[in-house]
Design a protein around this motif. Structure first.
Motif, PDB file in Angstrom:
ATOM      1  N   HIS A  15      18.070  24.478  -0.100  1.00 57.39           N
ATOM      2  CA  HIS A  15      18.323  25.716  -0.836  1.00 57.39           C
ATOM      3  C   HIS A  15      19.763  25.638  -1.331  1.00 57.39           C
ATOM      4  O   HIS A  15      20.695  25.560  -0.517  1.00 57.39           O
ATOM      5  CB  HIS A  15      18.139  26.936   0.071  1.00 57.39           C
ATOM      6  CG  HIS A  15      16.816  26.946   0.751  1.00 57.39           C
ATOM      7  ND1 HIS A  15      15.681  27.415   0.147  1.00 57.39           N
ATOM      8  CD2 HIS A  15      16.447  26.501   1.980  1.00 57.39           C
ATOM      9  CE1 HIS A  15      14.664  27.281   0.975  1.00 57.39           C
ATOM     10  NE2 HIS A  15      15.096  26.725   2.095  1.00 57.39           N
ATOM     11  N   ALA A  16      19.936  25.642  -2.642  1.00 61.22           N
ATOM     12  CA  ALA A  16      21.282  25.494  -3.208  1.00 61.22           C
ATOM     13  C   ALA A  16      21.521  26.549  -4.276  1.00 61.22           C
ATOM     14  O   ALA A  16      20.658  26.818  -5.115  1.00 61.22           O
ATOM     15  CB  ALA A  16      21.433  24.103  -3.807  1.00 61.22           C
ATOM     16  N   ASP A  19      28.064  26.996  -4.838  1.00 57.78           N
ATOM     17  CA  ASP A  19      28.655  26.127  -3.820  1.00 57.78           C
ATOM     18  C   ASP A  19      28.073  26.355  -2.436  1.00 57.78           C
ATOM     19  O   ASP A  19      28.591  25.849  -1.447  1.00 57.78           O
ATOM     20  CB  ASP A  19      30.181  26.298  -3.788  1.00 57.78           C
ATOM     21  CG  ASP A  19      30.593  27.683  -3.324  1.00 57.78           C
ATOM     22  OD1 ASP A  19      29.756  28.599  -3.350  1.00 57.78           O
ATOM     23  OD2 ASP A  19      31.768  27.848  -2.938  1.00 57.78           O
ATOM     24  N   ASP A  20      26.978  27.105  -2.336  1.00 54.74           N
ATOM     25  CA  ASP A  20      26.315  27.335  -1.050  1.00 54.74           C
ATOM     26  C   ASP A  20      25.092  26.437  -0.929  1.00 54.74           C
ATOM     27  O   ASP A  20      24.259  26.392  -1.824  1.00 54.74           O
ATOM     28  CB  ASP A  20      25.853  28.796  -0.925  1.00 54.74           C
ATOM     29  CG  ASP A  20      26.948  29.714  -0.423  1.00 54.74           C
ATOM     30  OD1 ASP A  20      27.925  29.197   0.148  1.00 54.74           O
ATOM     31  OD2 ASP A  20      26.817  30.927  -0.582  1.00 54.74           O
ATOM     32  N   LEU A  21      25.015  25.734   0.180  1.00 56.53           N
ATOM     33  CA  LEU A  21      23.858  24.877   0.452  1.00 56.53           C
ATOM     34  C   LEU A  21      23.299  25.200   1.825  1.00 56.53           C
ATOM     35  O   LEU A  21      24.059  25.402   2.773  1.00 56.53           O
ATOM     36  CB  LEU A  21      24.262  23.393   0.471  1.00 56.53           C
ATOM     37  CG  LEU A  21      24.535  22.719  -0.853  1.00 56.53           C
ATOM     38  CD1 LEU A  21      25.118  21.341  -0.608  1.00 56.53           C
ATOM     39  CD2 LEU A  21      23.261  22.600  -1.654  1.00 56.53           C
ATOM     40  N   ALA A  22      21.991  25.245   1.925  1.00 63.34           N
ATOM     41  CA  ALA A  22      21.325  25.384   3.210  1.00 63.34           C
ATOM     42  C   ALA A  22      20.209  24.352   3.258  1.00 63.34           C
ATOM     43  O   ALA A  22      19.388  24.284   2.341  1.00 63.34           O
ATOM     44  CB  ALA A  22      20.764  26.789   3.385  1.00 63.34           C
ATOM     45  N   LYS A  53      33.486  24.083   7.985  1.00 61.51           N
ATOM     46  CA  LYS A  53      32.804  25.323   7.602  1.00 61.51           C
ATOM     47  C   LYS A  53      31.283  25.178   7.687  1.00 61.51           C
ATOM     48  O   LYS A  53      30.553  26.117   7.437  1.00 61.51           O
ATOM     49  CB  LYS A  53      33.170  25.721   6.178  1.00 61.51           C
ATOM     50  CG  LYS A  53      34.539  26.329   6.034  1.00 61.51           C
ATOM     51  CD  LYS A  53      34.730  26.698   4.579  1.00 61.51           C
ATOM     52  CE  LYS A  53      35.610  27.887   4.401  1.00 61.51           C
ATOM     53  NZ  LYS A  53      35.741  28.237   2.978  1.00 61.51           N
ATOM     54  N   SER A  54      30.820  23.989   8.003  1.00 61.55           N
ATOM     55  CA  SER A  54      29.386  23.731   8.097  1.00 61.55           C
ATOM     56  C   SER A  54      28.912  23.998   9.515  1.00 61.55           C
ATOM     57  O   SER A  54      29.658  23.798  10.473  1.00 61.55           O
ATOM     58  CB  SER A  54      29.085  22.280   7.713  1.00 61.55           C
ATOM     59  OG  SER A  54      29.555  22.017   6.409  1.00 61.55           O
ATOM     60  N   TYR A  91      23.905  32.972  10.636  1.00 57.42           N
ATOM     61  CA  TYR A  91      24.684  32.378   9.563  1.00 57.42           C
ATOM     62  C   TYR A  91      24.492  33.204   8.309  1.00 57.42           C
ATOM     63  O   TYR A  91      23.543  33.963   8.172  1.00 57.42           O
ATOM     64  CB  TYR A  91      24.339  30.900   9.345  1.00 57.42           C
ATOM     65  CG  TYR A  91      23.059  30.622   8.606  1.00 57.42           C
ATOM     66  CD1 TYR A  91      23.064  30.387   7.236  1.00 57.42           C
ATOM     67  CD2 TYR A  91      21.852  30.555   9.268  1.00 57.42           C
ATOM     68  CE1 TYR A  91      21.895  30.109   6.552  1.00 57.42           C
ATOM     69  CE2 TYR A  91      20.674  30.270   8.606  1.00 57.42           C
ATOM     70  CZ  TYR A  91      20.700  30.045   7.242  1.00 57.42           C
ATOM     71  OH  TYR A  91      19.546  29.771   6.568  1.00 57.42           O
ATOM     72  N   LYS A  92      25.431  33.058   7.404  1.00 54.18           N
ATOM     73  CA  LYS A  92      25.435  33.844   6.172  1.00 54.18           C
ATOM     74  C   LYS A  92      25.158  32.909   5.003  1.00 54.18           C
ATOM     75  O   LYS A  92      25.799  31.874   4.858  1.00 54.18           O
ATOM     76  CB  LYS A  92      26.808  34.500   6.018  1.00 54.18           C
ATOM     77  CG  LYS A  92      26.922  35.445   4.868  1.00 54.18           C
ATOM     78  CD  LYS A  92      28.304  36.083   4.906  1.00 54.18           C
ATOM     79  CE  LYS A  92      28.580  36.880   3.667  1.00 54.18           C
ATOM     80  NZ  LYS A  92      29.956  37.386   3.660  1.00 54.18           N
ATOM     81  N   TYR A  93      24.161  33.255   4.207  1.00 48.13           N
ATOM     82  CA  TYR A  93      23.834  32.474   3.017  1.00 48.13           C
ATOM     83  C   TYR A  93      23.654  33.453   1.868  1.00 48.13           C
ATOM     84  O   TYR A  93      22.812  34.344   1.934  1.00 48.13           O
ATOM     85  CB  TYR A  93      22.566  31.640   3.239  1.00 48.13           C
ATOM     86  CG  TYR A  93      22.183  30.800   2.040  1.00 48.13           C
ATOM     87  CD1 TYR A  93      22.969  29.727   1.657  1.00 48.13           C
ATOM     88  CD2 TYR A  93      21.063  31.103   1.287  1.00 48.13           C
ATOM     89  CE1 TYR A  93      22.633  28.961   0.555  1.00 48.13           C
ATOM     90  CE2 TYR A  93      20.725  30.334   0.188  1.00 48.13           C
ATOM     91  CZ  TYR A  93      21.505  29.268  -0.180  1.00 48.13           C
ATOM     92  OH  TYR A  93      21.178  28.516  -1.275  1.00 48.13           O
ATOM     93  N   LEU A  94      24.485  33.327   0.838  1.00 52.70           N
ATOM     94  CA  LEU A  94      24.464  34.218  -0.325  1.00 52.70           C
ATOM     95  C   LEU A  94      24.603  35.681   0.085  1.00 52.70           C
ATOM     96  O   LEU A  94      23.948  36.561  -0.458  1.00 52.70           O
ATOM     97  CB  LEU A  94      23.190  34.011  -1.157  1.00 52.70           C
ATOM     98  CG  LEU A  94      22.986  32.606  -1.715  1.00 52.70           C
ATOM     99  CD1 LEU A  94      21.677  32.517  -2.467  1.00 52.70           C
ATOM    100  CD2 LEU A  94      24.149  32.193  -2.597  1.00 52.70           C
TER     101      LEU A  94
END
Length: 191
Positions: A15-16, A19-22, A53-54, A91-94
């Motif tokens: 999931h991209a 600049d955020d990738l999961a 940060k990963s 965790y925080k994504y978007l």
């Protein structure tokens, strides 16, 4: 190339966005390969993957794990445990928080802390009831609603959040602390 690195494993997905990738998967070997490819492909463009940060997360009943791999002469290490030796729990994504242990209590505590920190950040003054409602409806509620869209919270949790907001609202405005719930939601233009 990153998609190709994980394509052999049908349990892994990428999931991209910007600049955020999961990367979600069940095989640590595939995750290691994906991270190695990501670091190698980013370098020619001057991009650096910040491993500090990963995070690696073990979901549900999955065992805690560590990924160690080498890329371009450097050794990288990611663990599902934080610096204090506790498993990562969210965790925080978007802008959305995902909780790895599916606990309503963890979510409740998280949202209560958002509510508390919001009210702590307000200036030390008394607002009129109308001002307080506008402030909360325009700032706090959208922040909570966006993050809650991915969670199914039980009624008791939502009720607890509502009580906390009302407690803080009555503290910052001229609203009484003891107001029947029905009276809080009268037909007003402010909503």
């Amino acid at each position: 190339k990153l998609s190709r690195a994980i394509s052999q494993d049908n349990t892994t997905s990428l999931h991209a966005f910007a600049d955020d990738l999961a990367i979600h998967g069940t095989c640590l070997k595939t995750l290691s390969k994906a991270l190695r490819v990501m670091i190698e492909e980013a370098q020619p463009y001057g991009l650096i993957i910040n491993i500090k940060k990963s995070e690696l997360h073990a979901w549900g009943n999955a065992p805690q794990a560590t990924i160690t791999f080498r890329s371009q002469g450097r050794r990288y290490n990611l663990s599902s445990m934080d610096k204090e030796g506790k498993p990562h729990s969210c965790y925080k994504y978007l802008g959305v928080f995902f909780f790895t242990n599916y606990s309503a209590a963890v979510m409740q505590d998280h949202f209560l802390s958002i509510i508390d920190s919001y009210f702590t950040s307000l200036p030390d003054m008394i607002f009129s009831p109308k001002e307080a409602v506008r402030l909360i409806n325009s700032q706090l509620i959208p922040k909570l609603a966006y993050r809650m869209t991915v969670h199914c919270l039980p009624f008791t949790t939502v009720d607890q959040l509502q009580k906390r907001i009302w407690h803080h609202m009555s503290r910052i405005s001229k609203l009484p602390r003891i107001t029947p719930t029905k009276a809080r939601y009268g037909p007003t233009k402010e909503g």
